[in-house]
Scaffold this motif. Structure first.
Motif, PDB file in Angstrom:
ATOM      1  N   LYS A   1       0.831  -1.207   0.000  1.00  0.00           N
ATOM      2  CA  LYS A   1       0.000   0.000   0.000  1.00  0.00           C
ATOM      3  C   LYS A   1       0.862   1.252   0.000  1.00  0.00           C
ATOM      4  CE  LYS A   1      -3.862   2.217   0.002  1.00  0.00           C
ATOM      5  NZ  LYS A   1      -4.780   2.144  -1.149  1.00  0.00           N
ATOM      6  N   ALA A   2       1.955   1.235   0.743  1.00  0.00           N
ATOM      7  CA  ALA A   2       2.839   2.400   0.787  1.00  0.00           C
ATOM      8  C   ALA A   2       3.369   2.731  -0.609  1.00  0.00           C
ATOM      9  CB  ALA A   2       3.994   2.143   1.744  1.00  0.00           C
ATOM     10  N   LEU A   3       3.774   1.710  -1.345  1.00  0.00           N
ATOM     11  CA  LEU A   3       4.264   1.934  -2.710  1.00  0.00           C
ATOM     12  C   LEU A   3       3.144   2.440  -3.614  1.00  0.00           C
ATOM     13  CD1 LEU A   3       6.541  -1.214  -3.076  1.00  0.00           C
ATOM     14  CD2 LEU A   3       7.273   1.157  -2.730  1.00  0.00           C
ATOM     15  N   GLU A   4       1.939   1.959  -3.375  1.00  0.00           N
ATOM     16  CA  GLU A   4       0.781   2.436  -4.138  1.00  0.00           C
ATOM     17  C   GLU A   4       0.533   3.918  -3.876  1.00  0.00           C
ATOM     18  OE1 GLU A   4      -3.994   1.724  -3.848  1.00  0.00           O
ATOM     19  OE2 GLU A   4      -2.739  -0.081  -3.798  1.00  0.00           O
ATOM     20  N   LEU A   5       0.695   4.342  -2.617  1.00  0.00           N
ATOM     21  CA  LEU A   5       0.479   5.756  -2.282  1.00  0.00           C
ATOM     22  C   LEU A   5       1.545   6.643  -2.919  1.00  0.00           C
ATOM     23  CD1 LEU A   5      -0.575   5.650   1.490  1.00  0.00           C
ATOM     24  CD2 LEU A   5      -2.011   5.594  -0.561  1.00  0.00           C
ATOM     25  N   ILE A   6       2.754   6.151  -2.994  1.00  0.00           N
ATOM     26  CA  ILE A   6       3.801   6.922  -3.676  1.00  0.00           C
ATOM     27  C   ILE A   6       3.443   7.065  -5.155  1.00  0.00           C
ATOM     28  CG2 ILE A   6       6.213   6.860  -4.435  1.00  0.00           C
ATOM     29  CD1 ILE A   6       6.898   5.725  -1.671  1.00  0.00           C
ATOM     30  N   ASP A   7       2.950   5.992  -5.731  1.00  0.00           N
ATOM     31  CA  ASP A   7       2.557   6.028  -7.140  1.00  0.00           C
ATOM     32  C   ASP A   7       1.415   7.025  -7.370  1.00  0.00           C
ATOM     33  OD1 ASP A   7       2.876   5.018  -9.818  1.00  0.00           O
ATOM     34  OD2 ASP A   7       1.010   3.914  -9.550  1.00  0.00           O
ATOM     35  N   GLU A   8       0.488   7.098  -6.416  1.00  0.00           N
ATOM     36  CA  GLU A   8      -0.660   8.017  -6.546  1.00  0.00           C
ATOM     37  C   GLU A   8      -0.237   9.478  -6.398  1.00  0.00           C
ATOM     38  OE1 GLU A   8      -3.488   6.818  -3.638  1.00  0.00           O
ATOM     39  OE2 GLU A   8      -4.064   4.983  -4.703  1.00  0.00           O
ATOM     40  N   ASP A   9       0.776   9.737  -5.576  1.00  0.00           N
ATOM     41  CA  ASP A   9       1.353  11.074  -5.408  1.00  0.00           C
ATOM     42  C   ASP A   9       0.321  12.122  -4.976  1.00  0.00           C
ATOM     43  OD1 ASP A   9       3.145  13.157  -5.379  1.00  0.00           O
ATOM     44  OD2 ASP A   9       3.176  13.429  -7.549  1.00  0.00           O
ATOM     45  N   LYS A  10      -0.401  11.830  -3.895  1.00  0.00           N
ATOM     46  CA  LYS A  10      -1.349  12.836  -3.406  1.00  0.00           C
ATOM     47  C   LYS A  10      -1.143  13.174  -1.933  1.00  0.00           C
ATOM     48  CE  LYS A  10      -5.239   9.749  -2.251  1.00  0.00           C
ATOM     49  NZ  LYS A  10      -6.671   9.457  -2.521  1.00  0.00           N
ATOM     50  N   TYR A  11      -0.186  12.514  -1.274  1.00  0.00           N
ATOM     51  CA  TYR A  11       0.066  12.772   0.145  1.00  0.00           C
ATOM     52  C   TYR A  11       1.380  13.521   0.328  1.00  0.00           C
ATOM     53  CZ  TYR A  11      -3.778   9.622   1.155  1.00  0.00           C
ATOM     54  OH  TYR A  11      -5.025   9.042   1.210  1.00  0.00           O
ATOM     55  N   ASP A  12       1.353  14.519   1.215  1.00  0.00           N
ATOM     56  CA  ASP A  12       2.565  15.266   1.538  1.00  0.00           C
ATOM     57  C   ASP A  12       3.424  14.528   2.566  1.00  0.00           C
ATOM     58  OD1 ASP A  12       1.825  17.843   0.090  1.00  0.00           O
ATOM     59  OD2 ASP A  12       0.106  17.588   1.424  1.00  0.00           O
ATOM     60  N   LEU A  13       2.786  13.761   3.439  1.00  0.00           N
ATOM     61  CA  LEU A  13       3.497  13.004   4.479  1.00  0.00           C
ATOM     62  C   LEU A  13       2.926  11.599   4.551  1.00  0.00           C
ATOM     63  CD1 LEU A  13       5.282  12.611   7.033  1.00  0.00           C
ATOM     64  CD2 LEU A  13       3.450  13.706   8.354  1.00  0.00           C
ATOM     65  N   ILE A  14       3.791  10.608   4.403  1.00  0.00           N
ATOM     66  CA  ILE A  14       3.405   9.202   4.551  1.00  0.00           C
ATOM     67  C   ILE A  14       4.282   8.584   5.626  1.00  0.00           C
ATOM     68  CG2 ILE A  14       3.179   6.959   3.414  1.00  0.00           C
ATOM     69  CD1 ILE A  14       3.051   8.444   0.727  1.00  0.00           C
ATOM     70  N   VAL A  15       3.659   8.012   6.638  1.00  0.00           N
ATOM     71  CA  VAL A  15       4.368   7.302   7.708  1.00  0.00           C
ATOM     72  C   VAL A  15       4.020   5.827   7.611  1.00  0.00           C
ATOM     73  CG1 VAL A  15       4.500   6.968  10.210  1.00  0.00           C
ATOM     74  CG2 VAL A  15       4.567   9.275   9.255  1.00  0.00           C
ATOM     75  N   ILE A  16       5.048   4.988   7.622  1.00  0.00           N
ATOM     76  CA  ILE A  16       4.890   3.542   7.398  1.00  0.00           C
ATOM     77  C   ILE A  16       5.512   2.781   8.559  1.00  0.00           C
ATOM     78  CG2 ILE A  16       5.378   1.644   5.805  1.00  0.00           C
ATOM     79  CD1 ILE A  16       6.174   4.232   3.870  1.00  0.00           C
TER      80      ILE A  16
END
Length: 278
Positions: free
Chosen positions: A168-183
């Motif tokens: 999911k984290a890699l998917e969120l990077i691909d989507e590019d809509k979050y300024d901060l992602i914590v995993i």
């Protein structure tokens, strides 16, 4: 401070990230890490970072890095800094992540033992949200990161396994809509408790943590070419072996308190202006 304890505390993380983002810093929290601020100045000049990916593998002690340095090669080589950091007491997960993301000691944020209430103290997440930025937490269900930062206007992606979290984290990077992602990944901690910090089972989990961090950085380099990105490999506390060859943590001792963080900054790729022939 006890002799041979690291000098930079994990309470510096909150204001370090705020400083790099150009978001207002709260004076009630630990000062920003000046070395990381200097890295930003060296790499970006007067510019700030607009994306942040903070990877939290659990229980990665400094002594593991010192004793098995080559295991960490990929983490070191894809980062700009490898910094010895200091945890807080008691060195257990909810207490430590509470301090990392509030910027204050446990006596201030209120989690002082192994329990997982929702924090009411101001956090890094609250500061980003107040600044109009989008925030996501990606974690396994029931773990501290998935519980103590609830009830905020941000997105939570909670799964059963670290593999689902990482996907999911890699998917969120691909989507590019979050300024901060914590995993969060707790697999090394889980194996360490059961089989011991230096068991092959624990080492397999640790190798997976390091490999995933490199995968994250590779994804950032590939997918976020238009962003200035700060990323980190940021455990909460260390660990030590106990009777029966199992592992534990929570004590005021170097093995539990001294940890290793890796930090990096990826600069946006400058667009070339095509040359026109007249």
């Amino acid at each position: 401070m006890a002799e041979n304890y690291n000098s930079i505390c994990i309470t510096s993380v909150k204001n370090t990230v705020l400083s790099l983002a150009g978001v207002a810093i709260r004076n009630d929290s630990e000062n920003a890490n000046t070395l990381v601020e200097a890295l930003l100045k060296k790499k970006l000049g007067d510019k700030k970072c607009d994306r942040f990916v903070l990877y939290n593998p659990d229980a990665v002690a400094l002594w593991l890095y010192q004793k098995y340095t080559e295991m960490f090669n990929d983490a070191a080589l894809c980062s700009d800094l490898a910094l010895p950091m200091l945890s807080v007491m008691p060195s257990v997960t909810p207490v430590c992540f509470g301090s990392m993301y509030t910027g204050v000691l446990p006596s201030v944020h209120g989690i002082t033992k192994y329990e997982k209430p929702v924090l009411k103290t101001n956090t890094l997440f609250d500061c980003f949200i107040e600044a109009g930025k989008k925030v996501a937490i990606v974690s396994t269900a029931g773990d501290s990161i998935s519980m103590i930062f609830l009830e905020r206007d941000m997105d939570y992606f909670i799964y059963k396994t670290p593999e689902e979290v990482n996907s999911k984290a890699l998917e969120l990077i691909d989507e590019d809509k979050y300024d901060l992602i914590v995993i969060y990944n707790g697999n090394y901690d889980g194996k360490m408790h059961k089989f011991g910090p230096e068991s092959e089972e624990a080492f397999e989990a640790l190798r997976n943590n390091i490999a995933f961090y490199k995968t994250l950085v590779d994804a950032i380099d590939e997918k976020w070419k238009s962003h200035n990105v700060f990323y980190g490999f940021m455990p909460d506390h260390g660990c030590h072996e106990i009777d029966g060859e199992c592992g534990s943590h929570g004590l005021d001792m170097q093995e539990d308190m001294n940890i290793i963080h890796f930090y990096g900054i990826s600069e946006a790729v400058k667009k070339r202006i095509p040359h026109k022939t007249i």
